[in-house]
Write a protein that holds these residues in place. Structure first.
Motif, PDB file in Angstrom:
ATOM      1  N   CYS A   1      35.386 -45.090   8.973  1.00  0.00           N
ATOM      2  CA  CYS A   1      33.943 -45.145   9.177  1.00  0.00           C
ATOM      3  C   CYS A   1      33.668 -44.717  10.622  1.00  0.00           C
ATOM      4  O   CYS A   1      34.290 -45.251  11.538  1.00  0.00           O
TER       5      CYS A   1
ATOM      6  N   GLU B   1      31.208 -45.399  12.404  1.00  0.00           N
ATOM      7  CA  GLU B   1      30.516 -46.464  13.140  1.00  0.00           C
ATOM      8  C   GLU B   1      31.490 -47.538  13.618  1.00  0.00           C
ATOM      9  O   GLU B   1      31.503 -47.896  14.777  1.00  0.00           O
ATOM     10  N   CYS B   2      32.296 -48.072  12.691  1.00  0.00           N
ATOM     11  CA  CYS B   2      33.114 -49.253  13.031  1.00  0.00           C
ATOM     12  C   CYS B   2      34.611 -48.955  13.007  1.00  0.00           C
ATOM     13  O   CYS B   2      35.412 -49.848  13.272  1.00  0.00           O
TER      14      CYS B   2
ATOM     15  N   CYS C   1      31.862 -47.638   3.384  1.00  0.00           N
ATOM     16  CA  CYS C   1      32.325 -48.681   4.303  1.00  0.00           C
ATOM     17  C   CYS C   1      31.760 -50.016   3.849  1.00  0.00           C
ATOM     18  O   CYS C   1      30.613 -50.101   3.453  1.00  0.00           O
TER      19      CYS C   1
ATOM     20  N   ILE D   1      30.863 -52.405   5.526  1.00  0.00           N
ATOM     21  CA  ILE D   1      29.776 -52.841   6.415  1.00  0.00           C
ATOM     22  C   ILE D   1      28.624 -51.831   6.401  1.00  0.00           C
ATOM     23  O   ILE D   1      27.461 -52.207   6.315  1.00  0.00           O
ATOM     24  N   HIS D   2      28.954 -50.533   6.473  1.00  0.00           N
ATOM     25  CA  HIS D   2      27.916 -49.512   6.686  1.00  0.00           C
ATOM     26  C   HIS D   2      27.559 -48.717   5.429  1.00  0.00           C
ATOM     27  O   HIS D   2      26.810 -47.746   5.509  1.00  0.00           O
TER      28      HIS D   2
HETATM   29 ZN   LIG Z   1      31.653 -49.115   9.104  1.00  0.00          ZN
END
Ligand SMILES: [Zn+2]
Length: 383
Positions: free
Chosen positions: A263, A265-266, A275, A277-278
């Motif tokens: 990902c 982002e993370c 992801c 989370i995302h």
């Molecule tokens: Zn993520």
């Protein structure tokens, strides 16, 4: 193993009124009674179910060692106080024992004389002997690296200095909570600091209550400091180390090696561009090798990042770019499995054990004929 204090080992759920020495504390003990002095204590704001709460972090020491503690409600003690603690309990956190002062705890100030003098006297230690729980230490070491940052201490900005120290036995991190005008290459005699660990990496911590003397820079020369090769059983016992070398045979290449998608982002590894989370997101391609190295005394798990993976495979970015996952995995297996490798980096511990994170790696070229001859000669000696 015979315990140093008393012949019989009573390890769990001690409920007697006897005082326990800090060095004898084990995880998951209840009704623990201790006598010690407060080496450090700091408040921390946390949020529990939407409510702000102040808890206290600190270090308690006695003549046998030191232990980090967390007080879940305010306790009326200051740095330097000698206290009697009853009804505390212990837990394990990141591989070390942690003392908890919960609802049932009693903390009472008591006479300084009740604690043996040895509890206040720092122990002479080499850098490779530094580990959390050792107590206050007396260390002479060279500063290899120093960085300055601003921290918030009880609402006030404060300059904090941290970096790497070393002697002829190894390297450790340090944090100085005061400005001792330390410079790179200084040789310091630090008398009275204490040791905390982060994921098994020792960190010498000191503040203005400690004596820091600058010695002749040549007392420890740069060329006396080398990267130590550590046998794996010792790494497992020590639960971590900073900037060391390990050497051994690759006995396993783990699933999850090869090309992975992360990902953006993370940085989590993701499947099917999703992801946890995302959500739906376009992954970024990365490469890693997860393997197990065994040197005959022990084994550790290691994760090689993209750079170290390419280095150990002898491939550059262009060669990697055109490879398919199958080809890459074949390459990893044929080049590494069963081979002797050498890795340099940090060993970090968590609840699952040790992970070695190398910054450098190489396959050791072993001369097969020479090895065979050595074995044959060895056999002749036996026969
Ligand atoms: Zn993520």
């Amino acid at each position: 193993m015979i315990k140093k204090f008393g012949g019989v080992a009573v390890l769990t759920n001690q409920t007697s009124s006897e005082r326990t020495l800090i060095s004898e504390l084990k995880p998951n003990q209840s009704s623990v009674k201790l006598l010690g002095h407060i080496i450090a204590i700091n408040p921390k704001e946390i949020t529990v179910r939407g409510e702000n709460k102040t808890i206290f972090y600190g270090i308690l020491g006695d003549e046998s060692g030191t232990i980090p503690f967390t007080a879940w409600s305010p306790i009326e003690v200051d740095k330097g106080d000698v206290v009697e603690v009853s009804n505390a309990y212990t837990r394990e956190w990141q591989g070390s024992v942690q003392l908890n002062l919960g609802d049932r705890v009693k903390v009472e100030k008591t006479d300084k004389d009740r604690l043996p003098k040895a509890a206040f006297e720092p122990k002479k230690a080499k850098v490779n002997e530094l580990r959390s729980g050792i107590g206050r230490v007396d260390v002479t070491a060279k500063v290899l690296e120093i960085n300055e940052r601003e921290a918030n201490v009880e609402g006030e900005p404060k300059k904090v200095f941290s970096g790497i120290i070393a002697d002829d036995t190894g390297k450790a991190q340090f944090t100085a909570w005061d400005d001792f005008k330390i410079k790179e290459n200084d040789v310091l005699h630090i008398n009275g600091g204490y040791v905390k660990s982060w994921k098994g990496i020792p960190q010498l911590t000191f503040d203005s209550s400690v004596t820091v003397k600058k010695l002749d820079k040549n007392k420890i020369k740069k060329d006396e400091i080398e990267v130590k090769q550590i046998p794996l059983h010792r790494l497992v016992e020590d639960k971590g180390a900073l900037d060391i070398k390990i050497q051994g045979t690759v006995i396993d290449i783990r699933p999850g090696s090869g090309f992975v998608n992360r990902c953006p982002e993370c940085k989590r590894v993701i499947q099917n561009n999703e992801c946890e989370i995302h959500g739906k997101i376009k992954g970024v391609s990365d490469l890693r090798i997860k393997l197990v190295v065994d040197d005959g005394t022990g084994a550790v798990f290691s994760v090689l990042n993209r750079d170290v993976s390419m280095q150990i495979l002898g491939k550059d970015a262009n060669e990697i770019k055109n490879m398919k996952q199958d080809e890459l995995l074949n390459e990893i297996n044929s080049k590494l499995f069963g081979m002797q490798i050498s890795l340099r980096g940090n060993a970090l511990s968590d609840d699952f054990g040790i992970t070695f994170i190398p910054s450098n790696g190489e396959i050791l070229e072993i001369n097969v004929e020479e090895e065979a001859e050595k074995i044959a000669n060895g056999l002749e000696d036996i026969l």
